[in-house]
Scaffold this motif. Structure first.
Motif, PDB file in Angstrom:
ATOM      1  N   LEU A 168      58.657  25.800  66.680  1.00 14.47           N
ATOM      2  CA  LEU A 168      60.040  25.439  66.973  1.00 14.47           C
ATOM      3  C   LEU A 168      60.765  26.571  67.677  1.00 14.47           C
ATOM      4  CD1 LEU A 168      61.051  23.564  63.686  1.00 14.47           C
ATOM      5  CD2 LEU A 168      60.662  22.566  65.943  1.00 14.47           C
ATOM      6  N   ARG A 169      60.470  27.817  67.267  1.00 11.67           N
ATOM      7  CA  ARG A 169      61.115  28.969  67.903  1.00 11.67           C
ATOM      8  C   ARG A 169      60.710  29.090  69.361  1.00 11.67           C
ATOM      9  NH1 ARG A 169      60.160  34.448  65.105  1.00 11.67           N
ATOM     10  NH2 ARG A 169      61.306  35.056  66.976  1.00 11.67           N
ATOM     11  N   ILE A 170      59.411  29.007  69.638  1.00  6.29           N
ATOM     12  CA  ILE A 170      58.965  29.209  71.024  1.00  6.29           C
ATOM     13  C   ILE A 170      59.303  28.003  71.900  1.00  6.29           C
ATOM     14  CG2 ILE A 170      57.139  30.793  70.322  1.00  6.29           C
ATOM     15  CD1 ILE A 170      55.128  28.572  70.683  1.00  6.29           C
ATOM     16  N   SER A 171      59.438  26.815  71.318  1.00  5.75           N
ATOM     17  CA  SER A 171      59.812  25.644  72.115  1.00  5.75           C
ATOM     18  C   SER A 171      61.281  25.698  72.502  1.00  5.75           C
ATOM     19  CB  SER A 171      59.528  24.369  71.344  1.00  5.75           C
ATOM     20  OG  SER A 171      60.333  24.286  70.173  1.00  5.75           O
ATOM     21  N   ASN A 172      62.097  26.444  71.736  1.00  7.75           N
ATOM     22  CA  ASN A 172      63.525  26.551  72.039  1.00  7.75           C
ATOM     23  C   ASN A 172      63.894  27.880  72.678  1.00  7.75           C
ATOM     24  OD1 ASN A 172      64.007  24.030  70.875  1.00  7.75           O
ATOM     25  ND2 ASN A 172      64.231  24.914  68.822  1.00  7.75           N
ATOM     26  N   SER A 173      62.882  28.662  73.085  1.00  5.43           N
ATOM     27  CA  SER A 173      63.156  29.988  73.623  1.00  5.43           C
ATOM     28  C   SER A 173      63.662  29.967  75.045  1.00  5.43           C
ATOM     29  CB  SER A 173      61.889  30.865  73.542  1.00  5.43           C
ATOM     30  OG  SER A 173      60.878  30.329  74.381  1.00  5.43           O
TER      31      SER A 173
END
Length: 361
Positions: free
Chosen positions: A354-359
């Motif tokens: 979720l973090r890297i998809s929203n980075s």
């Protein structure tokens, strides 16, 4: 002769409860805890001298905080604001530094430095360092990651973690792998030993004296390691290591081997050997997930303690050093403790995705 009349101390139920909490709580500042005890004893009717004797302080201290409490109640026991220079950087400026650090890059570099950020924000380098330290920002550091794309990642992870946390009865769980191409390195000039104020020094260049490969199997339950050294890294050497494991494991005991997907582990000869030895069971880690194999951590310890700073003038000297470390490890083995369940691992990976998809990259 009579002295100055002492202030009467009468506590309400709320004040009594708060003072007792301050006096008992571990995280309370010791000064506040002492003042609370002074007021509690005074409220019981004790004189200043008696209170001072019990708390091992001066009567003047008791008198001070008795009067302060009588005049200001609970607020009087807290420290007054100390004088000092006014704050030079407000919350708006701190927020601007954090936002610029996280959301932008300098035009002349790949990441911000304290000097560059200080120049851009019109602050001192010390102020930027303090802000970054307070919020855990480290633009100069970068770590790597790689997510496994194995379609059976979940099933394989649950299988291996299940072996670690709930091992089968009357069976050994062994983490197996090879540390290949270990180089026997010697420095071109003698190493200068450490001295007071001077670190150990060695030349930057070195001479190679051959390589070796360590085949290792870590017993998850005991921490002992079965190791074997070979000059080459082929399927035939892996088969020899499997025969060594077969001889070392007590007869009648099942063996569960956790290993990666290296080609030598899946050749036809290995599969034929596995068919002839049904007590051995192979469990392959997902691709790009070697962190599930505990022997990798043991290899890191071997490198740190024996190989990285060692000097070896021949391959035999290197192999003798590795065998010596194996003996030391097995004399006092210490197993690794696996704490994360498969569900915890899945949740952690989900949060990371979720973090890297929203980075925004």
């Amino acid at each position: 002769m009579r002295g100055r009349p002492k202030a009467d101390v009468a506590l309400s139920a709320v004040e009594q409860e708060q003072l007792q909490a301050w006096a008992r709580r571990r995280k309370t500042a010791q000064a506040l805890a002492l003042r609370s005890r002074i007021v509690l004893l005074c409220a019981e009717g004790l004189e200043n001298n008696e209170t001072a004797r019990l708390l091992r302080i001066t009567p003047q201290t008791v008198c001070k905080w008795r009067n302060r409490f009588a005049a200001q109640r609970l607020d009087g026991l807290r420290d007054a604001p100390r004088s000092g220079a006014p704050r030079g950087i407000d919350d708006r400026q701190v927020e601007a530094v954090i936002a610029r650090t996280l959301e932008s890059k300098p035009h002349n570099a790949t990441h911000w430095s304290t000097r560059g950020m200080a120049q851009a924000m019109g602050m001192s380098q010390t102020a930027i360092s303090r802000i970054w330290c307070a919020f855990g920002l480290q633009p100069h550091r970068q770590e790597t990651f790689k997510l496994s794309t194995d379609p059976l990642f979940v099933e394989k992870t649950r299988d291996i973690v299940g072996l670690y946390m709930n091992p089968p009865v009357k069976a050994m769980v062994l983490c197996v792998d090879e540390k290949s191409q270990i180089q026997a390195l010697d420095r071109t000039q003698p190493i200068l030993p450490m001295a007071p104020g001077v670190a150990e020094r060695r030349t930057h260049d070195y001479m190679r004296h051959g390589t070796t490969t360590l085949f290792a199997a870590l017993d998850v339950a005991t921490g002992k390691v079965i190791g074997e050294l070979h000059r080459r890294h082929r399927s035939s050497e892996f088969l020899r290591f499997l025969r060594t494991l077969d001889a070392a494991i007590p007869a009648g005991m099942e063996a569960h081997l956790v290993m990666d997907n290296y080609g030598t582990h899946k050749t036809l000869s290995v599969k034929a050997w596995l068919a002839r030895h049904p007590r051995f069971h192979f469990h392959f880690t997902p691709t790009s997930a070697s962190w599930l194999n505990q022997v990798e951590r043991w290899f890191a310890t071997l490198t740190e303690k024996q190989i990285r700073r060692g000097t070896h003038r021949s391959t035999r000297a290197l192999e003798d050093a590795i065998r010596g470390y194996l003996k030391i490890n097995n004399d006092k083995p210490k197993p690794f403790v696996w704490t994360k369940s498969a569900d915890d691992i899945m949740k952690s990976i989900e949060r990371f995705c979720l973090r890297i998809s929203n980075s925004g990259h």
